[in-house]
Design an enzyme around this catalytic site. Structure first.
Site, mmCIF file in Angstrom:
data_model
loop_
_atom_site.group_PDB
_atom_site.id
_atom_site.type_symbol
_atom_site.label_atom_id
_atom_site.label_comp_id
_atom_site.label_asym_id
_atom_site.label_seq_id
_atom_site.Cartn_x
_atom_site.Cartn_y
_atom_site.Cartn_z
ATOM 1 N N GLU A 18 -7.772 -8.253 -11.155
ATOM 2 C CA GLU A 18 -7.457 -7.316 -10.157
ATOM 3 C C GLU A 18 -7.356 -5.929 -11.027
ATOM 4 O O GLU A 18 -7.003 -5.831 -11.945
ATOM 5 C CB GLU A 18 -6.146 -7.818 -9.852
ATOM 6 C CG GLU A 18 -5.500 -6.956 -8.598
ATOM 7 C CD GLU A 18 -3.930 -7.194 -8.209
ATOM 8 O OE1 GLU A 18 -3.486 -6.954 -7.449
ATOM 9 O OE2 GLU A 18 -3.253 -7.577 -9.525
ATOM 10 N N LYS B 117 -6.786 -9.888 -0.625
ATOM 11 C CA LYS B 117 -5.554 -10.273 -0.876
ATOM 12 C C LYS B 117 -4.982 -10.415 0.507
ATOM 13 O O LYS B 117 -4.739 -9.451 1.087
ATOM 14 C CB LYS B 117 -4.848 -9.440 -2.049
ATOM 15 C CG LYS B 117 -3.301 -9.827 -2.334
ATOM 16 C CD LYS B 117 -2.925 -9.148 -3.251
ATOM 17 C CE LYS B 117 -1.412 -9.547 -3.669
ATOM 18 N NZ LYS B 117 -0.928 -8.489 -4.745
ATOM 19 N N CYS C 207 -3.153 -12.049 -7.996
ATOM 20 C CA CYS C 207 -1.758 -11.669 -8.429
ATOM 21 C C CYS C 207 -0.708 -12.557 -8.067
ATOM 22 O O CYS C 207 -0.608 -13.615 -8.411
ATOM 23 C CB CYS C 207 -1.321 -10.216 -8.088
ATOM 24 S SG CYS C 207 0.150 -9.385 -9.139
#
Length: 565
Positions: free
Chosen positions: A327, A388, A439
């Site tokens: 990321e 995301k 994440c």
């Protein structure tokens, strides 16, 4: 059991009921007097119980990475249950909150990297979820088989905490302390909720064994007193003490069965071999300001990929079939920044295989930002991508923006909200399909379960802000649990570490240090078989939470019925 519980309750006339406990003294009046009395005695629970609640929270914290004293998780649960037994529900709620604060403050210490105020507020908000947990445990311990109900309540607490508000914050779930223990294989049957349940159940059984042992000791002393009062020709002492030890022995036997049962659960790790590479390019320095050096971060990952390609050509490393970047590897939008596009495309062409590139891109209207994982092909360039789905509230998007930006100037660092993705991250990457999460999405059951259909799982993350804190090792622990839960190899790519390659059985095949460039190459199994946890989905979590709620209602009904008699 119910009678013993009632005997544990604090006596009337204690602090908080309007009396000072001294014979003939006038009852103190006013809120100030009541507050002083509560502080002197530690509230209705008393200071011994309150301090034991703190010890329970600290014990649970010590079970989590990086300390990894994993047996202390059920020990902490047991301590908290023992503290809560015999308390009224309202007092139990307060005591559990104290334990929750003692747990969350150290376990979330890494949040202090963005400010001590944010760390403290988040920790105390998480501790609030222990209020209903504590009240519920205080109530259900009046029922038979209470270790079962307390464990179910723990699952219910995590269910709510992981969903409400703003999608919840499921970090530091009890299951995430048990990612390399005999309890880990339970994840393949019922996911993280089942691991939490078994861990809490062992804690409940430890508490039950302690209560039974105390009862046996009391019975032995009573029998000895009765025997000493009788003549030598009197009746033989009854074996009450020995009988009282039977429940304790049974509880310990169940603990052994639960632990041994986990070791018997198979965790297959075979599959079609695929050679993979994980790139950790590193960041220029610690802290939030690294985002201002976006070009340097991108160049680090481009440089590491060129180095990988050179080492493959030199025969030092096997040729990978796919490469994963983390990321934020490119905070320069490659669709809008020609220089970023050229740098990424050159590195991908050099290594000659598809690369999953973590990048920030603008939405078409330019109003928001997308956190993407982009499949970049050496021939056709950028193609499929994942956005995301669970951006971080107060980090990647700002609820109540108009109000909060006026009150807290630090929120000016979030000039634009991140858009929320609308589909799962299952994509084709070279010879396999991968399921991508970004994440802290790895903490969420649904987001990971949705992409478990891929042959491999990928976690793209950026931990630079939280480097050298508790959070990176805790995130790796979550990935290890997810590997077992879904029977998949997991590739963790982090900008600054910890990057890792995790086998489907949870073994660490490779692991980077923090804040150093790193290239990981390995041949791993690509699997398509589904685990039982994949097939049953969220059903065990909801069923266990409903079980706990049902126990609370049953205990409340029983108490009301007894009061009416």
């Amino acid at each position: 059991m119910a009678q013993e519980t009632l005997r544990d309750r604090p006596p009337a006339g204690g602090p908080g009921d309007g009396r000072d406990g001294a014979p003939g003294a006038a009852a103190p009046s006013g809120r100030l007097s009541r507050l002083r009395g509560a502080l002197r005695s530690g509230g209705r629970a008393g200071w011994p119980r309150t301090l034991l609640a703190v010890a329970a929270g600290l014990a649970m914290w010590l079970a989590f990475p990086p300390l990894d004293l994993t047996p202390l998780a059920p020990v902490g649960v047991a301590l908290l249950i023992l503290v809560l037994r015999g308390l009224p529900a309202r007092t139990g709620a307060w005591v559990a909150f104290v334990a929750g604060a003692a747990f969350f403050l150290p376990v979330l210490e890494g949040i202090s990297a963005i400010g001590p105020d944010g760390w403290i507020v988040l920790s105390l908000v998480q501790a609030l979820y222990f209020l209903p947990l504590g009240a519920g445990i205080a109530v259900v311990t009046r029922l038979p088989a209470w270790p079962l109900w307390t464990a179910a309540l723990w699952v219910g607490e995590e269910l709510i905490r992981g969903r409400v508000p703003f999608g919840g914050f499921p970090w530091a779930r009890l299951a995430f302390s048990q990612t390399a223990t005999p309890l880990t294989p339970y994840a393949s049957y019922g996911g993280a909720p089942l691991v939490t349940f078994v861990t809490a159940l062992i804690g409940g059984l430890l508490a039950f064994a302690a209560v039974a042992a105390h009862r046996a000791r009391t019975a032995r002393r009573a029998a000895e007193s009765a025997e000493s009062a009788e003549s030598a020709e009197g009746p033989e002492r009854p074996p009450a003490a020995r009988r009282a030890l039977v429940p304790a022995a049974g509880a310990l036997a169940l603990i052994a069965a639960l632990t041994g049962g986990g070791l018997l659960i198979p965790t297959p790790a075979s599959g079609r071999p695929v050679t993979v590479a994980v790139i950790q390019g590193n960041v220029p320095r610690l802290g939030l300001d690294f985002l201002g050096q976006r070009k340097a971060v991108l160049n680090n990952h481009v440089k590491a990929t060129h180095e990988l390609a050179a080492r493959v050509r030199a025969g030092e490393l096997p040729r990978p079939e796919l490469v994963v970047w983390p990321e934020n590897a490119s905070d320069l939008d490659p669709y809008a920044e020609p220089e970023a596009y050229t740098a990424i495309d050159g590195a991908v062409k050099d290594v000659g295989v598809p690369v999953l590139v973590g990048a920030l891109t603008d939405t078409p209207d330019g109003e928001k930002v997308e956190n993407r994982g982009i499949v970049w092909d050496p021939r056709s360039g950028p193609g499929d991508y994942y956005v995301k789905r669970h951006p971080v509230p107060f980090g990647e998007y700002l609820p109540f923006r108009d109000v909060l930006t006026k009150l807290i100037t630090r929120f000016e660092r979030i000039p634009r909200d991140f858009a929320k993705g609308t589909r799962s991250g299952v994509m084709r990457l070279g010879p396999v399909t991968v399921g991508d999460v970004i994440c802290f999405e790895v903490a969420y059951d649904t987001e990971v379960r949705d992409v478990a259909a891929g042959d491999l799982l990928v976690v793209q993350t950026n931990n630079a802000t939280y480097g050298r804190t508790t959070l990176p090792p805790q995130q790796i622990a979550m990935s290890r649990l997810r590997a077992v839960e879904h029977g998949r190899t997991i590739l963790v790519a982090a900008t600054s570490g910890i990057s890792a390659i995790v086998a489907p059985d949870g073994r660490m095949l490779d692991e980077s240090r923090e804040f150093v460039p790193d290239i990981q190459v390995g041949t791993v199994p690509a699997r398509t078989a589904r685990t039982l946890a994949d097939r049953v989905g969220a059903a065990p979590e909801w069923a266990l939470a409903a079980l706990g709620l049902g126990a609370v209602l049953a205990a409340a009904w029983t108490a009301r019925k007894n009061e009416g008699n």
